[in-house]
Design an enzyme around this catalytic site. Structure first.
Site, PDB file in Angstrom:
ATOM      1  CB  ALA A  65      -0.877  -0.012   1.229  1.00 30.10           C
ATOM      2  N   GLY A 108       0.663  -5.002   0.853  1.00 29.91           N
ATOM      3  CA  GLY A 108      -0.523  -5.049   0.001  1.00 29.91           C
ATOM      4  C   GLY A 108      -0.250  -5.686  -1.354  1.00 29.91           C
ATOM      5  CD  GLU A 111      -2.088  -7.504   2.926  1.00 33.23           C
ATOM      6  OE1 GLU A 111      -1.693  -6.367   2.581  1.00 33.23           O
ATOM      7  OE2 GLU A 111      -2.634  -7.718   4.016  1.00 33.23           O
ATOM      8  CD  GLU A 131       1.818  -5.594   5.684  1.00 31.89           C
ATOM      9  OE1 GLU A 131       2.638  -6.488   5.979  1.00 31.89           O
ATOM     10  OE2 GLU A 131       1.039  -5.682   4.720  1.00 31.89           O
TER      11      GLU A 131
HETATM   12  C1  LIG Z   1      -2.025  -2.932   2.891  1.00 31.57           C
HETATM   13  C2  LIG Z   1      -1.369  -3.087   4.221  1.00 31.57           C
HETATM   14  C3  LIG Z   1      -2.295  -2.636   5.276  1.00 31.57           C
HETATM   15  O1  LIG Z   1      -1.197  -4.424   4.477  1.00 31.57           O
HETATM   16  C4  LIG Z   1      -0.171  -2.270   4.407  1.00 31.57           C
HETATM   17  C5  LIG Z   1       0.984  -2.187   3.451  1.00 31.57           C
HETATM   18  O2  LIG Z   1       1.058  -2.657   2.353  1.00 31.57           O
HETATM   19  S1  LIG Z   1       2.183  -1.227   4.089  1.00 31.57           S
HETATM   20  C6  LIG Z   1       3.471  -1.258   2.879  1.00 31.57           C
HETATM   21  C7  LIG Z   1       4.277  -2.490   2.980  1.00 31.57           C
HETATM   22  N1  LIG Z   1       5.445  -2.359   2.101  1.00 31.57           N
HETATM   23  C8  LIG Z   1       6.624  -1.979   2.520  1.00 31.57           C
HETATM   24  O3  LIG Z   1       6.840  -1.697   3.688  1.00 31.57           O
HETATM   25  C9  LIG Z   1       7.700  -1.902   1.482  1.00 31.57           C
HETATM   26  C10 LIG Z   1       8.233  -0.475   1.351  1.00 31.57           C
HETATM   27  N2  LIG Z   1       9.307  -0.392   0.379  1.00 31.57           N
HETATM   28  C11 LIG Z   1      10.559  -0.839   0.633  1.00 31.57           C
HETATM   29  O4  LIG Z   1      10.874  -1.375   1.666  1.00 31.57           O
HETATM   30  C12 LIG Z   1      11.564  -0.597  -0.436  1.00 31.57           C
HETATM   31  O5  LIG Z   1      11.072   0.401  -1.318  1.00 31.57           O
HETATM   32  C13 LIG Z   1      11.892  -1.856  -1.262  1.00 31.57           C
HETATM   33  C14 LIG Z   1      12.663  -2.879  -0.383  1.00 31.57           C
HETATM   34  C15 LIG Z   1      10.651  -2.521  -1.809  1.00 31.57           C
HETATM   35  C16 LIG Z   1      12.806  -1.474  -2.462  1.00 31.57           C
HETATM   36  O6  LIG Z   1      13.911  -0.737  -2.017  1.00 31.57           O
HETATM   37  P1  LIG Z   1      14.775   0.100  -3.062  1.00 31.57           P
HETATM   38  O7  LIG Z   1      15.110  -0.739  -4.246  1.00 31.57           O
HETATM   39  O8  LIG Z   1      15.918   0.676  -2.280  1.00 31.57           O
HETATM   40  O9  LIG Z   1      13.812   1.251  -3.595  1.00 31.57           O
HETATM   41  P2  LIG Z   1      13.334   2.572  -2.816  1.00 31.57           P
HETATM   42  O10 LIG Z   1      14.289   3.671  -3.108  1.00 31.57           O
HETATM   43  O11 LIG Z   1      13.047   2.265  -1.399  1.00 31.57           O
HETATM   44  O12 LIG Z   1      11.922   2.846  -3.518  1.00 31.57           O
HETATM   45  C17 LIG Z   1      11.824   3.501  -4.785  1.00 31.57           C
HETATM   46  C18 LIG Z   1      10.715   4.525  -4.672  1.00 31.57           C
HETATM   47  O13 LIG Z   1       9.494   3.837  -4.394  1.00 31.57           O
HETATM   48  C19 LIG Z   1       8.904   4.374  -3.223  1.00 31.57           C
HETATM   49  N3  LIG Z   1       8.164   3.298  -2.532  1.00 31.57           N
HETATM   50  C20 LIG Z   1       8.516   2.022  -2.378  1.00 31.57           C
HETATM   51  N4  LIG Z   1       7.604   1.366  -1.684  1.00 31.57           N
HETATM   52  C21 LIG Z   1       6.637   2.239  -1.411  1.00 31.57           C
HETATM   53  C22 LIG Z   1       5.390   2.152  -0.726  1.00 31.57           C
HETATM   54  N5  LIG Z   1       4.940   0.990  -0.216  1.00 31.57           N
HETATM   55  N6  LIG Z   1       4.655   3.265  -0.597  1.00 31.57           N
HETATM   56  C23 LIG Z   1       5.041   4.432  -1.126  1.00 31.57           C
HETATM   57  N7  LIG Z   1       6.212   4.582  -1.816  1.00 31.57           N
HETATM   58  C24 LIG Z   1       6.980   3.485  -1.948  1.00 31.57           C
HETATM   59  C25 LIG Z   1      10.075   4.851  -2.404  1.00 31.57           C
HETATM   60  O14 LIG Z   1       9.658   5.779  -1.433  1.00 31.57           O
HETATM   61  C26 LIG Z   1      10.925   5.483  -3.488  1.00 31.57           C
HETATM   62  O15 LIG Z   1      10.383   6.725  -3.867  1.00 31.57           O
HETATM   63  P3  LIG Z   1      11.219   8.087  -3.610  1.00 31.57           P
HETATM   64  O16 LIG Z   1      11.409   8.153  -2.133  1.00 31.57           O
HETATM   65  O17 LIG Z   1      12.489   7.894  -4.366  1.00 31.57           O
HETATM   66  O18 LIG Z   1      10.331   9.153  -4.142  1.00 31.57           O
END
Ligand SMILES: CC(C)(O)CC(=O)SCCNC(=O)CCNC(=O)[C@H](O)C(C)(C)COP(=O)(O)OP(=O)(O)OC[C@H]1O[C@@H](n2cnc3c(N)ncnc32)[C@H](O)[C@@H]1OP(=O)(O)O
Length: 257
Positions: A65, A108, A111, A131
């Protein structure tokens, strides 16, 4: 409808939806959700479409998400507006949906893949429910569907540690139906969807509905439901055609009736 966060195509009888927010690793925001639900509903209503494929990019199916959209949410709004409730619409689509997953399928994203009917994964796929690292727990079925697919031990491991598992582990524990080389992923998923679409549509839909019953009811009720729908198939022209084609040693021509 014009789509900004997904790309929608048809490949013969297959509806293909590509999640398309590459700058955010396909993070699932409300705009993308609205578009995905609209595209799935349109394919479900289209008699020419027999199955659907949802895919992402090489790097990410979806990284969860959209954390940036969600971070300032307050409890009262989350509760009264039933935040994430609309994701359930994916599970009400009656034709089969295959998730073709490469790269990250986290939170998500994992999911959403589990809401599809089965997952075909590239060797690069990584699944997880991280999460807990954000101070929350899964909210789109991660604790419930994952536990049913992979069992309590693995679901607890993934939800409580937030670790990722690779495609091979995901296949071993039953989350993933097939693992294929990355370059073959989309073709393999489309071929599987074409195969499904070549069969009788009402039979395909009843089969999906009946397998899903296994996750919702007791064994006795599920078996009764299966038998009743099986009986009802003898009212279909496609049953007569399928069995006549077998005995006549020819290819069946299903009319979806
Ligand atoms: C639905 C529920 C209730 O179950 C809740 C959820 O889904 S909560 C979200 C769960 N997901 C995460 O916690 C994963 C978050 N992302 C990461 O940990 C990392 O991005 C990665 C391991 C997947 C990849 O890392 P990397 O290759 O180093 O890329 P990044 O520089 O981190 O990401 C690139 C760019 O994408 C944006 N990004 C990534 N994931 C998300 C996200 N879930 N939401 C919003 N944005 C996301 C990240 O911020 C980067 O953007 P910029 O900061 O460069 O603008």
């Amino acid at each position: 409808m014009a789509y900004e966060n997904i790309i929608v195509e048809t490949r013969g009888p297959v509806g293909l939806i590509k999640l398309n927010r590459p700058q955010a690793l396909n993070a699932l925001n409300s705009a993308l959700l609205g578009e995905l639900n609209a595209a799935l509903a349109a394919f479900d209503a289209d008699g020419r479409i027999g199955a659907m494929v949802i895919t992402g990019s090489e790097k990410a199916f979806a990284a969860g998400a959209d954390i940036k959209e969600m971070q300032s949410l307050e409890f009262v709004d989350a509760y009264t507006k039933d935040f994430l409730g609309d994701w359930e619409k994916v599970t009400r689509i009656r034709k089969p949906i295959i998730a073709a997953v490469a790269g990250y399928a986290l939170g998500g994203g994992c999911e959403l893949a589990m809401m599809c009917d089965f997952i075909i994964a590239a060797k690069t796929a990584k699944f997880g429910q991280p999460e807990i690292t954000l101070g929350v727990m899964p909210g789109m079925g991660g604790t419930q569907r994952l536990a049913r697919f992979v069992g309590k031990a693995k679901a607890m491991d993934l939800c409580l540690t937030g670790r990722m598992m690779d495609a091979e582990e995901a296949e071993r524990c039953g989350l993933v139906a097939r693992v294929v080389p990355g370059q073959d992923l989309l073709e393999e998923a489309i071929q599987a969807a074409e195969k499904i679409a070549s069969f009788s549509q009402p039979v395909v839909m009843m089969t999906k509905e009946t397998v899903n019953r296994a996750y919702e009811t007791t064994l006795a009720e599920g078996l009764r439901f299966e038998r009743r729908l099986f009986h009802s198939m003898f009212a279909l022209e496609d049953q007569k055609e399928g069995m006549a084609a077998f005995t006549g040693k020819r290819t069946p021509y299903f009319k979806n009736r």
